[in-house]
Structure formats: C-alpha cells, structure tokens
Enzyme design. Sequence first.
Site, mmCIF file in Angstrom:
data_model
loop_
_atom_site.group_PDB
_atom_site.id
_atom_site.type_symbol
_atom_site.label_atom_id
_atom_site.label_comp_id
_atom_site.label_asym_id
_atom_site.label_seq_id
_atom_site.Cartn_x
_atom_site.Cartn_y
_atom_site.Cartn_z
ATOM 1 N N LYS A 34 0.836 -1.209 0.000
ATOM 2 C CA LYS A 34 0.000 0.000 0.000
ATOM 3 C C LYS A 34 0.876 1.267 0.000
ATOM 4 C CE LYS A 34 -2.278 -1.061 3.825
ATOM 5 N NZ LYS A 34 -1.662 -2.342 4.211
ATOM 6 N N ARG A 109 -9.724 0.552 8.977
ATOM 7 C CA ARG A 109 -9.321 -0.822 9.307
ATOM 8 C C ARG A 109 -10.392 -1.540 10.119
ATOM 9 N NH1 ARG A 109 -3.341 0.253 9.042
ATOM 10 N NH2 ARG A 109 -2.231 -1.716 9.269
ATOM 11 N N ARG A 148 11.415 -6.485 4.796
ATOM 12 C CA ARG A 148 11.322 -5.026 4.949
ATOM 13 C C ARG A 148 11.956 -4.576 6.259
ATOM 14 N NH1 ARG A 148 5.443 -2.207 4.716
ATOM 15 N NH2 ARG A 148 5.333 -2.808 6.906
ATOM 16 N N ARG A 154 11.453 -1.033 11.570
ATOM 17 C CA ARG A 154 10.198 -1.161 12.331
ATOM 18 C C ARG A 154 10.215 -2.434 13.161
ATOM 19 N NH1 ARG A 154 5.036 -0.011 8.534
ATOM 20 N NH2 ARG A 154 4.109 -1.221 10.231
ATOM 21 N N ARG A 166 -0.335 -9.382 13.300
ATOM 22 C CA ARG A 166 -0.896 -8.293 12.480
ATOM 23 C C ARG A 166 -1.779 -8.871 11.370
ATOM 24 N NH1 ARG A 166 4.345 -5.337 10.775
ATOM 25 N NH2 ARG A 166 2.998 -3.977 9.542
#
Length: 212
Positions: A34, A109, A148, A154, A166
């Site tokens: 996204k 969400r 990532r 992160r 998640r």
Amino acid sequence: MNVCTLVIRVIFAAKQTILRMLNVVLFGPPGAGKGTQSEVLLQRYGLVHLSTGDIFRYNIKNATELGQQAKAFMDKGELVPDSLTISMLESEVVKHPDPKGFIFDGFPRTSAQAEALDKFLASRNASITCMLALEVDEEELIKRLLNRATTSGRADDADESIVRNRITVYNRETAPVAGYYQSCGKYCGVKGVGTVEEITARLCAELDAFAH
Ligand code: AMP
C-alpha cells in the site's frame, strides 16, 4: 436571488465537489504494498496521501501523547482504538483545504472507521470514490515484512510472531471492511503480485474506470 435558486446552486456546488474529488481507500493486509503504490498514485493523480501508520509513527517519534497511547497497541501488532484513530484521521483531513482528493492508506481498518469516514466526508460534501484492494497471499506477506524489517527499522516488522498477529488482526477485524464497500459497488480487488510497475498499471486502470 430567490430561495429556490439558492438551494439549486448549493446542491449543484456540492455535487461538483463530490465529482471533482478522487478519494481512494488503498486496502490490503500488512505488506501488500500500500505504501509503495500510494507514493506512485499520489504523484500521478495529485492526491494527498494519508497513512495512519505513518502518522502514528511520526507521533511516537515526537513523543506526543497520541504517540504514547498508540505505541502500546502497535508494539503488539494490535489496532489502535477507533476513537483515537478516527479523530486523528479527521484532524489530518482538515489540514488540507482544497485537495484534489486523498489516498487513505491503512484506514479504515474496522467497520466503525469505515462508517465514520463516510459520515465525515459527507459532512464535507465528499465521498469515497472506490476501494482498491491489493491481494497477496499470507506466506508472501510474511516474507515481505521480515525482509522489509532489514531496512524499515520497524520493530513490528522484525518479529515474526508480531507479523503473524498483524495478519490475524487484519483477517479478523479489517478484511470484513471490504464488504462495506462491496455493498455499495465501490470495491475492486487487484492482484498485488508482480513488479511495482505492473501493479501500478492495474491500479491505475481500475481507478481511471471509477473516476470517469
Ligand atoms: P501500518 O503502517 O499501516 O502497517 O500500521 C502500523 C500499525 O499502526 C498497525 O499495526 C496498527 O497498530 C496501527 N494502525 C495503523 N492504522 C490504523 C487504523 N486505521 N486503525 C487502528 N490502528 C492502526
């Protein structure tokens, strides 16, 4: 000008605003791409990109009260409560007085967020144009997120159990939001696998069809 003319003009102006704005919900599970695709779309269509995840991280970095409240949830891969998220999103939208439109990335969400967004946009004579949903299978998502983590820094990307949580939270609380947009004919699923350019081309083709 009589009252009747005034009313017609107000309705016409409102309709023009609705037609002019392009408000896109870029949807999909964590790691679907996204953020990457938002960057391309915002350039191409001149839209404002609002990523609730980025805004929360900005608040955490700057040690705001909102950041402190959000951090506890984000660290576990849980959703930040609707009340905090919705009011934050609304206060970001109003910072842009005459936008061509918005890309909502990571929002809504939950069903409550989707309903709040519709109400809020309606109060500003606007509406969601479409939801574009990136479709990627779960093992690919986990691979992408762990990869990532090596560059994003992160913590919620680096720990496989948080990553899996998640995705579980996405399946439980977020995936049903697609039904909300399906029921009003605004949903479009897009294959989220391939090169960045291939995925962008698919998204633009769908977006152009909705915009015209
Ligand atoms: P993201 O950058 O979109 O992957 O979001 C990172 C984290 O921020 C999520 O795991 C949630 O904890 C929080 N978050 C982002 N957007 C929302 C939202 N719309 N509602 C609740 N929590 C959110």
